[in-house]
Design a protein around this motif. Structure first.
Motif, mmCIF file in Angstrom:
data_model
loop_
_atom_site.group_PDB
_atom_site.id
_atom_site.type_symbol
_atom_site.label_atom_id
_atom_site.label_comp_id
_atom_site.label_asym_id
_atom_site.label_seq_id
_atom_site.Cartn_x
_atom_site.Cartn_y
_atom_site.Cartn_z
ATOM 1 N N ALA A 1 0.613 -1.287 0.230
ATOM 2 C CA ALA A 1 -0.391 -0.092 0.130
ATOM 3 C C ALA A 1 0.948 1.380 0.307
ATOM 4 O O ALA A 1 0.187 2.180 -0.681
ATOM 5 N N LYS A 2 2.022 0.913 0.209
ATOM 6 C CA LYS A 2 2.431 2.625 0.803
ATOM 7 C C LYS A 2 3.685 2.649 -0.500
ATOM 8 O O LYS A 2 4.226 3.615 -1.092
ATOM 9 N N ILE A 3 4.024 1.844 -1.255
ATOM 10 C CA ILE A 3 4.885 1.642 -2.403
ATOM 11 C C ILE A 3 3.549 2.517 -3.914
ATOM 12 O O ILE A 3 3.225 2.983 -4.866
ATOM 13 N N LYS A 4 2.343 1.721 -3.536
ATOM 14 C CA LYS A 4 0.889 2.139 -4.323
ATOM 15 C C LYS A 4 0.901 3.207 -4.309
ATOM 16 O O LYS A 4 0.704 4.232 -5.310
ATOM 17 N N TYR A 5 0.659 3.878 -3.101
ATOM 18 C CA TYR A 5 0.633 5.347 -2.203
ATOM 19 C C TYR A 5 1.308 6.227 -3.405
ATOM 20 O O TYR A 5 1.600 7.392 -3.618
ATOM 21 N N GLN B 1 -2.626 8.296 5.778
ATOM 22 C CA GLN B 1 -3.105 8.204 5.029
ATOM 23 C C GLN B 1 -3.090 6.728 3.845
ATOM 24 O O GLN B 1 -4.001 6.675 2.561
ATOM 25 N N LEU B 2 -2.804 5.640 4.324
ATOM 26 C CA LEU B 2 -3.634 4.171 4.131
ATOM 27 C C LEU B 2 -4.929 3.826 4.893
ATOM 28 O O LEU B 2 -5.250 2.629 4.283
ATOM 29 N N GLN B 3 -5.131 5.181 5.517
ATOM 30 C CA GLN B 3 -6.858 4.824 5.719
ATOM 31 C C GLN B 3 -8.039 5.721 5.055
ATOM 32 O O GLN B 3 -7.853 6.531 4.642
ATOM 33 N N THR C 1 -15.141 4.594 8.244
ATOM 34 C CA THR C 1 -14.597 3.405 9.320
ATOM 35 C C THR C 1 -13.429 3.325 9.323
ATOM 36 O O THR C 1 -13.128 3.581 10.952
ATOM 37 N N GLU C 2 -12.642 3.448 8.827
ATOM 38 C CA GLU C 2 -11.049 3.133 8.746
ATOM 39 C C GLU C 2 -10.501 4.132 9.676
ATOM 40 O O GLU C 2 -9.827 3.574 10.333
ATOM 41 N N ARG C 3 -10.928 5.240 9.560
ATOM 42 C CA ARG C 3 -10.179 6.704 9.704
ATOM 43 C C ARG C 3 -10.976 6.576 11.417
ATOM 44 O O ARG C 3 -9.744 7.198 12.136
#
Length: 355
Positions: free
Chosen positions: A123-127, A162-164, A168-170
């Motif tokens: 997810a970080k690399i995709k970001y 940044q990955l939420q 609901t996730e936040r």
């Protein structure tokens, strides 16, 4: 409305009225103090340990993202990234960028999180990809034990905002820190520390950073020079204070972990690297427990990334970490050993290129 229903409603209203004041007080205290530094932006998330010995343990993923955007806003440019868990922090960025690119084009930054799961790394690399960030060089640092882990909900490990992506996730993200900061176990340590200025771990959980980490904001790199000096001068004294668990006699093969979301994460990373023509290497390091990568997982990684880009030292160097002085603790090996691994990787690649 019958009598029973009215009684239930009255009971619920009384409960809310009784519970509201303490909750509101806790919420106000949390907003004002923001002990985990998640509510507001801060110029410095990891202060100097000498000046601030009572440092709350930070969520490194949060620090990684916040510091990255701060540095880019100040004019720093990066095109080389070290990905991994906290183990990867001790792969020196300057040394790596020189090994990865002798022309001097590589500008390195650690893009790590504590106990980084493979889906979180992807997810970080995709970001970064979606941000339009150049990914010319990459070093992926893995460990057979951590590779089998999933995302944790604890304050030190939860994915950064940044990955939420959903509400609901936040909300869950912020509730994690609110709950951690407003329980009695936390306050038993936090209150005395505010008075004395020194870490006081009186609760069941350690809330203060136990290591005197020095933080380099330019590269998001951590180092522990005080501990390095003690280990060099008097290792027996250091390991008396910070004892290590005995290293097992036998080597253990980890169970297969690259299935489902984890295997998909590996494919996602490979696709993004291919898109950017990234010059990357994947390292699987050894560990104190002598847990080595499952051969099935190694074969899958080689098929995804290419045999020449996957370097499994979990078996070939499995006995090396019996030497205590290569470790800070039972999990993290020191920069001197990370440097050895990096040189093995890049010297091997240069030898192959000459053949």
């Amino acid at each position: 409305m019958d009598t029973t229903a009215r009684s239930i409603i009255r009971f619920m209203l009384r409960t809310v009225l009784v519970a509201s004041p303490p909750v509101l007080v806790a919420l106000l205290w949390y907003i004002c103090t923001d002990p985990y530094k998640v509510l507001r932006h801060y110029d410095c998330y990891l202060p100097d340990p000498t000046e601030n010995p009572a440092r709350i343990g930070m969520n490194k993923g949060l620090v990684t993202f916040a510091n990255f955007h701060d540095r880019v806003a100040q004019g720093h440019s990066y095109n080389a990234f070290i990905f991994g868990s906290s183990i990867s922090c001790y792969y020196d960025a300057e040394t790596w960028q020189q090994l990865a690119d002798s022309s001097g084009r590589a500008k390195a930054y650690h893009f790590d999180s504590s106990s980084e799961s493979l889906p979180s790394m992807a997810a970080k690399i995709k970001y970064l990809d979606e941000l339009g960030q150049p990914l010319d060089f990459a070093l992926v640092v893995l460990d057979p034990i951590i590779m089998g882990s999933d995302e944790s909900a604890g304050p030190a490990f939860v994915n950064p905002p940044q990955l939420q992506h959903t509400l609901t996730e936040r909300l869950s993200y912020h509730y994690t820190f609110f709950r951690a900061a407003t329980n009695a176990d936390f306050l038993k340590s936090w209150i005395p520390a505010q008075i004395s200025g020194l870490p006081c771990n009186n609760g069941r959980n350690m809330i203060f950073e136990p290591q005197p980490i020095i933080y380099d904001r330019a590269t998001n790199q951590e180092s522990i020079p005080v501990w390095d000096s003690i280990i060099s001068a008097d290792p027996a004294a250091f390991y008396c204070i910070h004892p290590l668990q005995p290293s097992p006699v036998e080597i253990t093969v980890a169970t297969t972990c690259l299935t489902g979301r984890r295997a998909e994460a590996m494919r996602t990373i490979a696709e993004i690297f291919k898109k950017h023509h990234t010059d990357f290497q994947v390292v699987i390091g050894p560990n104190r427990r002598k847990t080595v990568l499952n051969p099935t997982d190694l074969q899958l990684m080689q098929s995804i990334f290419g045999v020449e880009r996957v370097h499994d030292y979990s078996f070939s160097l499995a006995t090396t970490l019996e030497q205590d002085t290569l470790l800070y603790d039972n999990t993290h090996y020191r920069p001197v050993f990370a440097d050895r691994i990096m040189r093995l990787v890049y010297q091997r690649n240069r030898y192959k290129s000459l053949r």
